[in-house]
Enzyme design. Structure first.
Site: not given
Ligand code: AHR
Length: 487
Positions: A27, A174-175, A241, A297, A346
């Site tokens: 990103e 995205n999101e 995450y 992600e 990432q």
């Molecule tokens: O990876 C960091 C961020 O996490 C990304 O930009 C977003 O899609 C997610 O919330």
């Protein structure tokens, strides 16, 4: 020492593990693109067309299959025309999501596709629904893939590229439940249907249309989007995450105790029931399982390194990250029949990165080494693997494993998640012997690689020799270790 048994059914190869489960995400965030992969042609750091040679070489070695770009949250405020044409006249925008720094757009569509060419991976472009128009998205696809001499294709020629790029993977937002527009699923589903309509297939370039999926365990999002728009997509994403605490106090990436270590791994393991819950919803609306699930992600998210820009999400990477990677990749492999792609967040200098850079220096993280060790699983056929092990924390088995077969060779990857106890694994696999060699990555749970002398503190080693126990063989895994064995 605890006793563990692993049974691998070598006689019934199952689904193919898509190489795309080993994908990456990059990103416009912190030093992922700028400084991490792209330094510009005039940089004293050795580069090819502006891409760091050391980083690209390391990524080629990893056989990165697919790379997602430009975001993330950045995607929904990115306007692709700002990143093409002469660099001097490219728009300078404020990256409002990440640190408020000025983005000069010197890395745009052509640069990203050049990076993918150098790495040897497929591009996956996540387009802008949140603040972009339908026309803008439609023309980006045309710019990428049209092979006629329409005006948009001619614009691409003028920027030095005659042949269409042939980009296959297109993300539509995205999101969008959060940074991508704070939408309700009903609204996004309708927008998705509309935007994807105008993302055309040009010539032989067939798109894989990817819809924005849920945040973590939000099955309502999956349900609504699948119900309203499932028939218009090839894949649905989910983001998950591993955060071992509250968002406000995630904890240090390097300084943690055993309790925090186990809490991290337990949090990482939760991805399995969560992805299964989304798959169950998807199956209701798509019983033929045409739509794949993409773990768009994933990875560990800790506090940033002290003294660094909080908006840059720069964190160190320890053996704890390596264990999360091993655990997660084993889970993804075991769901290879439904997961079609996974992109760790990432690739460089951000969150659970493969590579960290500091000026001209580069280090490979423990996570990099796990990805390297798991390479034989790419495009191999999954083998059913049963692990009989005690729990090392609530609901967390001490050992995690997956196995696959390709070209007559069986690969087993296993990790001992315990921070302090060895695991003696009883294995029965044809071809095992006293001389069997395997790769082992191990270290203290907080061990990491750093710039300078500490760059190779954590690295895999080739180990030879299994112990015989009747008809079986014993593989001893030290605490906090990952092994990859091919026979
Ligand atoms: O990876 C960091 C961020 O996490 C990304 O930009 C977003 O899609 C997610 O919330």
């Amino acid at each position: 020492m605890s006793k563990v048994q692993i049974h691998v059914d070598v006689n019934h190869p199952g689904a193919t593990i898509s190489r795309n489960l080993y994908g990456q995400f990059s990103e416009h965030l912190g030093r992922c693109i700028y400084g991490g992969v792209f330094v510009g042609e005039g940089s004293p750091i050795p580069n090819v067309n502006g891409m760091r040679k050391d980083v690209v070489d390391a990524l080629r070695e990893l056989k990165v299959p697919v790379l997602r770009w430009p975001g993330g949250c950045f995607a929904d405020e990115y306007h692709w025309r700002d990143g093409i044409g002469p660099k001097e006249s490219r728009k300078r925008m404020v990256n409002t999501n990440w640190g408020g720094v000025v983005e000069d757009n010197s890395f745009g569509t052509h640069e990203f596709l050049e990076l993918c060419r150098q790495i040897g991976c497929e591009p996956y472009i996540n387009m802008n629904v949140g603040s972009g128009s339908v026309q803008e998205m439609a023309e980006w696809v045309e710019y990428l893939n049209a092979d006629g001499d329409g005006t948009v294709a001619q614009e691409r020629w003028a920027n030095g590229r005659k042949e269409p790029f042939g980009v296959k993977y297109i993300g539509v937002g995205n999101e969008n439940w959060g940074c991508g527009g704070n939408m309700r699923p009903e609204f996004y589903a309708d927008l998705y249907r509309r935007y994807q309509t105008f993302c055309r297939n040009y010539g032989s370039h067939r798109l894989c249309r990817i819809a924005c999926g849920p945040n973590g365990d939000d099955t309502n999002w999956t349900e609504v989007v699948m119900k309203q728009a499932g028939g218009f997509m090839d894949a649905l994403t989910m983001h998950y995450y591993t955060v071992p605490g509250e968002w406000e106090h995630k904890g240090s990436a390097t300084n943690f105790d055993t309790e925090k270590y186990l809490r991290t791994l337990t949090a990482a393991a939760k991805i399995e029931p969560i992805l299964e819950s989304h798959l169950a919803v998807m199956d209701r609306f798509d019983p033929k399982r045409r739509v794949g699930l993409i773990i768009d992600e994933w990875g560990c998210w800790f506090d940033v390194e002290p003294g660094t820009n909080p908006g840059f999400l720069y964190q160190q990477n320890t053996m704890r990250d390596a264990m999360v990677a091993a655990l997660s990749l084993n889970i993804f492999n075991r769901h290879a029949d439904r997961i079609v792609m996974a992109n760790i967040a990432q690739m460089v200098n951000v969150l659970q990165a493969m590579i960290l850079t500091d000026g001209e220096q580069m280090v490979l993280t423990p996570t990099y080494h796990v990805f390297h060790m798991y390479r034989p699983h790419m495009d191999a056929q999954l083998l059913d693997t049963a692990v009989f092990a005690d729990e090392t924390a609530k609901g967390l088995k001490q050992v995690t494993a997956s196995a696959s077969v390709k070209d007559g060779k069986v690969t087993l990857t296993a990790a001992n998640l315990s921070p302090d106890e060895e695991a003696e694994i009883e294995l029965a696999l044809p071809g095992l012997g006293q001389d069997t060699e395997y790769t082992l990555l191990t270290g203290a749970m907080g061990a990491y690689n750093d710039f300078g002398d500490g760059a190779e503190r954590v690295k895999p080693a080739a180990v030879k020799g299994l112990k015989k126990a009747g008809e079986k063989w014993l593989l001893t895994l030290p605490p906090c270790s990952v092994a990859a064995l091919t026979v």
